[in-house]
Design a protein around this motif. Structure first.
Motif, PDB file in Angstrom:
ATOM      1  N   ILE A  26       0.824  -1.094   0.062  1.00  0.00           N
ATOM      2  CA  ILE A  26      -0.312  -0.112  -0.116  1.00  0.00           C
ATOM      3  C   ILE A  26       0.847   1.260  -0.085  1.00  0.00           C
ATOM      4  O   ILE A  26       1.792   1.359   0.900  1.00  0.00           O
ATOM      5  N   TYR A  27       0.610   2.218  -0.911  1.00  0.00           N
ATOM      6  CA  TYR A  27       1.218   3.444  -0.955  1.00  0.00           C
ATOM      7  C   TYR A  27       0.318   4.531  -0.639  1.00  0.00           C
ATOM      8  O   TYR A  27      -0.427   4.756  -1.198  1.00  0.00           O
ATOM      9  N   LEU A  28       0.817   5.155   0.672  1.00  0.00           N
ATOM     10  CA  LEU A  28       0.045   6.143   1.092  1.00  0.00           C
ATOM     11  C   LEU A  28       0.579   7.592   1.038  1.00  0.00           C
ATOM     12  O   LEU A  28       1.931   7.605   1.315  1.00  0.00           O
ATOM     13  N   ILE A  29       0.062   8.481   0.498  1.00  0.00           N
ATOM     14  CA  ILE A  29       0.476   9.712   0.180  1.00  0.00           C
ATOM     15  C   ILE A  29      -0.307  10.749   0.703  1.00  0.00           C
ATOM     16  O   ILE A  29      -1.416  10.914   0.038  1.00  0.00           O
ATOM     17  N   ASP A  30      -0.059  11.329   1.735  1.00  0.00           N
ATOM     18  CA  ASP A  30      -0.636  12.380   2.519  1.00  0.00           C
ATOM     19  C   ASP A  30       0.317  13.379   2.947  1.00  0.00           C
ATOM     20  O   ASP A  30       1.106  12.993   3.619  1.00  0.00           O
ATOM     21  N   ASP A  31       0.216  14.732   2.711  1.00  0.00           N
ATOM     22  CA  ASP A  31       0.812  15.867   3.175  1.00  0.00           C
ATOM     23  C   ASP A  31       0.638  16.137   4.637  1.00  0.00           C
ATOM     24  O   ASP A  31       1.404  16.890   5.385  1.00  0.00           O
TER      25      ASP A  31
END
Length: 204
Positions: free
Chosen positions: A6-11
């Motif tokens: 799972i690739y989680l991208i969140d700033d």
């Protein structure tokens, strides 16, 4: 079902860490990124996975990131999360091929169900890609013989139609079985039916 990355991208770091911790408690492998640019610089097409990304991020939005991945030929299932119930953004996301669209705070079970669905989708996508590669490994003549076999033609009938010996057709069938990993006509039919759009004549 095969477990995927799972690739989680969140700033938003607190949100990113909370989701990562939650998913890891369920035994999932999670790799996090603080912004789309970093993810785009590190993404490896040989390590497929499910993408979980915030919609609204500085410089590059989650949707723009998805579009850039598609330009590279990476069409992994993507789930967008957002703190804003933006109907227009939701419509754009689905039109761009986003698998699901979740609103923060994300319900735990809803998130888990969405990821499970993404894994199932990815598995189907990868299986189809694998079958396409198998068919592309065939020569033109092997693909021609395969199509005749799938239509129920006997070896002697194929030999007459192609003006070659039955022994030559047997050799082609042996090569086909070796490349596709099966000698079952039923498997041949299933494989070619699933890739009906793949034209004959890709190899020599």
């Amino acid at each position: 079902m095969k477990p995927f990355q799972i690739y989680l991208i969140d700033d938003d770091e607190p949100v990113r860490e909370a989701i990562k911790l939650l998913l890891r408690t369920y035994g999932m492998t999670v790799e996090t990124f603080a912004d789309p640019a970093t993810f785009l610089a590190h993404v490896d097409p040989k390590r497929p996975g499910c993408i979980l990304a915030d919609l609204r991020m500085p410089l590059i939005s989650g949707l723009q990131m998805h579009e850039r991945l598609l330009e590279r030929g990476i069409g992994w299932p993507t789930i967008m999360i957002t703190g804003h119930g933006d109907v227009n953004a939701c419509r754009r996301a689905f039109k761009a091929g986003i698998l699901d669209f979740l609103t923060k705070p994300v319900d735990e079970q809803v998130l888990l169900d969405a990821i499970q669905s993404a894994f199932q989708t990815l598995e189907r996508v990868l299986e189809k890609e694998e079958s396409r590669e198998l068919l592309r490994s065939l020569t033109d003549r092997e693909r021609e013989v395969l199509d005749m076999v799938c239509r129920g033609w006997a070896t002697k009938e194929i030999a007459v139609a192609l003006n070659v010996s039955a022994r030559t057709i047997d050799a082609h069938r042996a090569n086909i079985a070796d490349k596709l990993g099966t000698s079952s006509v039923a498997d041949f039919v299933q494989l070619t039916s699933a890739n009906a759009e793949l034209p004959i004549g890709r190899n020599t």
